[in-house]
Write an enzyme that holds these catalytic residues in place. Structure first.
Site, PDB file in Angstrom:
ATOM      1  N   CYS A 346     -13.550  36.951  15.723  1.00  0.00           N
ATOM      2  CA  CYS A 346     -14.627  36.426  16.577  1.00  0.00           C
ATOM      3  C   CYS A 346     -15.271  37.552  17.384  1.00  0.00           C
ATOM      4  O   CYS A 346     -14.715  37.997  18.397  1.00  0.00           O
ATOM      5  CB  CYS A 346     -14.083  35.361  17.531  1.00  0.00           C
ATOM      6  SG  CYS A 346     -15.359  34.661  18.609  1.00  0.00           S
ATOM      7  N   CYS A 349     -15.903  36.825  21.185  1.00  0.00           N
ATOM      8  CA  CYS A 349     -14.748  36.825  22.081  1.00  0.00           C
ATOM      9  C   CYS A 349     -14.180  38.227  22.273  1.00  0.00           C
ATOM     10  O   CYS A 349     -13.883  38.641  23.392  1.00  0.00           O
ATOM     11  CB  CYS A 349     -13.659  35.911  21.527  1.00  0.00           C
ATOM     12  SG  CYS A 349     -14.180  34.209  21.298  1.00  0.00           S
ATOM     13  N   ASP A 350     -14.012  38.929  21.175  1.00  0.00           N
ATOM     14  CA  ASP A 350     -13.279  40.192  21.208  1.00  0.00           C
ATOM     15  C   ASP A 350     -14.163  41.429  21.250  1.00  0.00           C
ATOM     16  O   ASP A 350     -13.670  42.534  21.502  1.00  0.00           O
ATOM     17  CB  ASP A 350     -12.344  40.281  19.999  1.00  0.00           C
ATOM     18  CG  ASP A 350     -11.329  39.145  19.989  1.00  0.00           C
ATOM     19  OD1 ASP A 350     -11.008  38.658  21.083  1.00  0.00           O
ATOM     20  OD2 ASP A 350     -10.878  38.757  18.898  1.00  0.00           O
TER      21      ASP A 350
END
Length: 521
Positions: A346, A349-350
């Site tokens: 992702c 997110c990361d």
């Protein structure tokens, strides 16, 4: 710190609190965020007479607050300022502790949480920009509230960078249980509960008080994404008794940040669409059982039975499988070993964890190129690796990515191995499919964006599937067994799109109803 509009909204949320709560704040004056933290907590506490703030002495790097109910701990702690996406986690922590949260689990899930063995200390490292982190934080906060032997703390990795680096965290959310890695990435309460049961055991294993529940319906819909929601709504509109059994309402769609091709809706987000699906389902007498993962499917008899982890059994003469799909993996050496330590799925997110670093994106479809574009604004360099001879993304995305100076694209490139030093990713081995030569690319992380894999494993022994595991359906969404239907990304329907899945879910429900009135079921 919080503007008046937000404060007014929070006051409305907390207007009906029945218990007194205290934010017990411990923040060192040495922290640069001291004023921000104290003002933030004071603002939230000002939103209800039932809320108060108590500051205790702190020094060094300390920056946290615990939620107390009366004089008693709830087991919930926040290390950092739960702003951004985590602001909702804070509000829900209070509401759930007061017994008013709408995300509290049902009886079957609650008793499994209460039966977890031992004292369990849970820690979740998050990023405030991560859209998946709140689901994990909220789920584990609920567990802390329901089981007095469980505690949970949210940790903002950006404010405790040295700690996060020492723990070798390269993806969020990352969950530790009693100091051991438990979970990385998006997940549901049910998934986390299952992992905790496997790790710590369950006191209900041999307890007759917890006999597995049995429930029977006219139509059983497996999956809560666009296809499952449509199938449930269309079935309920026929006056049938319907249940949805799913890991979560919304499913894979929650992973999508921007949706611009849902006809009549120029723009929405995955989270918003998931909320709309839940709201629409709620307009009908549909029973929804979230946080369930299918353990066994018995589909050959007239009354089909579905057993989920935890022992519950659901039965119906008609079953609509809409379990969707999950991220496909590379399945090469080193990938599994470094998930959460440089291998990510992702970018939203990361991505912030790789600021100023060199990352690779594996996959040249829409998801891969969109990821490369997003990461280019954060990372020093982005290398795109596509197996095919050409990119598969829409031309508008290709044009945009080729105009970015820090993005390099290689087609006809096959990733053969993920390299690392034992603690994190250091590079990739990549095969040039044209020349047959293999080379090593040094980098700090990679994002796998090579499409989806059908979530069909529980059904493969009884239903016909394609070579890649998709459930084979006819033009009416009927499978190889009477009374069993499949819709959306789990099936072999072409074009894995939200709007297609919705249509297929509706079609499956109509086919099931047609078979019912014709006496097939």
């Amino acid at each position: 710190m919080l503007d008046q509009n937000i404060l007014d909204q929070v006051k409305a949320v907390f207007a009906q609190l029945a218990n007194d709560f205290t934010f017990e704040l411990a923040v060192s004056p040495e922290r640069a965020e001291y004023d921000e933290m104290t003002h933030f907590i004071a603002d939230v506490a000002s939103c209800s007479e039932r809320l108060s703030c108590k500051q205790i002495a702190a020094s060094g790097n300390l920056m946290e607050f615990s939620l107390l109910k009366g004089e008693n701990t709830t087991g919930i702690k926040f290390r950092g300022i739960p702003n951004g996406h985590e602001f909702t986690s804070l509000l829900l922590a209070v509401l759930n502790a007061d017994g008013k949260g709408k995300n509290l689990p049902d009886e079957a899930i609650t008793r499994r949480i209460k039966a977890l063995k031992g004292n369990i200390k849970l820690q979740t490292y998050v990023s405030l920009t991560c859209t998946n982190c709140p689901d994990i934080v909220q789920a584990l906060n609920i567990m802390a509230l329901l089981n007095p032997h469980i505690s949970h703390e949210m940790i903002d990795g950006a404010l405790f960078q040295e700690e996060a680096e020492e723990m070798k965290i390269q993806a969020v959310p990352t969950v530790y249980a009693n100091g051991e890695l438990l979970h990385v990435g998006r997940g549901t309460l049910g998934e986390l509960l299952e992992k905790l049961e496997k790790t710590f055991g369950n006191d209900s294993d041999n307890d007759n008080e917890y006999e597995p529940m049995y429930r029977e319906y006219d139509v059983l819909v497996l999956g809560g994404g666009p296809a499952g929601a449509a199938a449930a709504i269309y079935s309920a509109r026929k006056g049938l008794k319907v249940a949805v059994v799913a890991e979560s309402v919304g499913g894979q769609v929650k992973e999508t940040v921007g949706i611009e091709n849902l006809i009549s809706v120029p723009f929405t987000t995955g989270v918003q669409l998931a909320g709309s699906l839940r709201t629409h389902i709620g307009h009908y007498p549909i029973e929804v059982f979230e946080n369930r993962r299918i353990d066994k499917a018995e589909l050959k008899n007239n009354l089909k039975k579905i057993t989920v982890i935890g022992g519950e059994v659901f039965a119906a003469p008609a079953v609509i499988i809409a379990t969707g799909a999950g991220w496909r993996r590379l399945n090469v050496e080193g990938e599994s070993e470094y998930i959460g330590r440089g291998v990510a799925f992702c970018p939203h997110c990361d991505g912030p964890l790789y600021e100023g670093k060199h990352v690779a994106v594996i996959g040249g479809g829409n998801s891969g190129i969109e990821a490369a574009i997003d990461l280019a604004g954060i990372c020093r360099k982005v290398t795109v690796l596509e197996f095919a001879d050409t990119l598969k993304a829409d031309q508008v995305l290709q044009d945009k990515v080729r105009n970015l100076d820090n993005v390099q694209i290689f087609t006809s490139s096959q990733t053969t191995q993920v390299l690392g030093d034992g603690s994190r990713v250091t590079g990739l081995n990549v095969l040039d499919r044209n020349t047959g030569k293999e080379r090593e690319i040094e980098l700090d992380g990679l994002f796998v964006q090579i499409g989806l894999s059908a979530n069909s494993k529980p059904f493969c022994d009884e239903l016909e599937t394609t070579r890649i595991g998709e459930i084979v359906v006819d033009a009416f969404c009927r499978t190889s067994l009477p009374g069993v239907y499949a819709a959306g990304d789990v099936s072999n329907v072409p074009y894995k799109q939200i709007i297609v899945a919705m249509g297929e879910g509706a079609k499956a429900a109509l086919s099931a109803f047609d078979d019912r009135i014709r006496g097939v079921l």
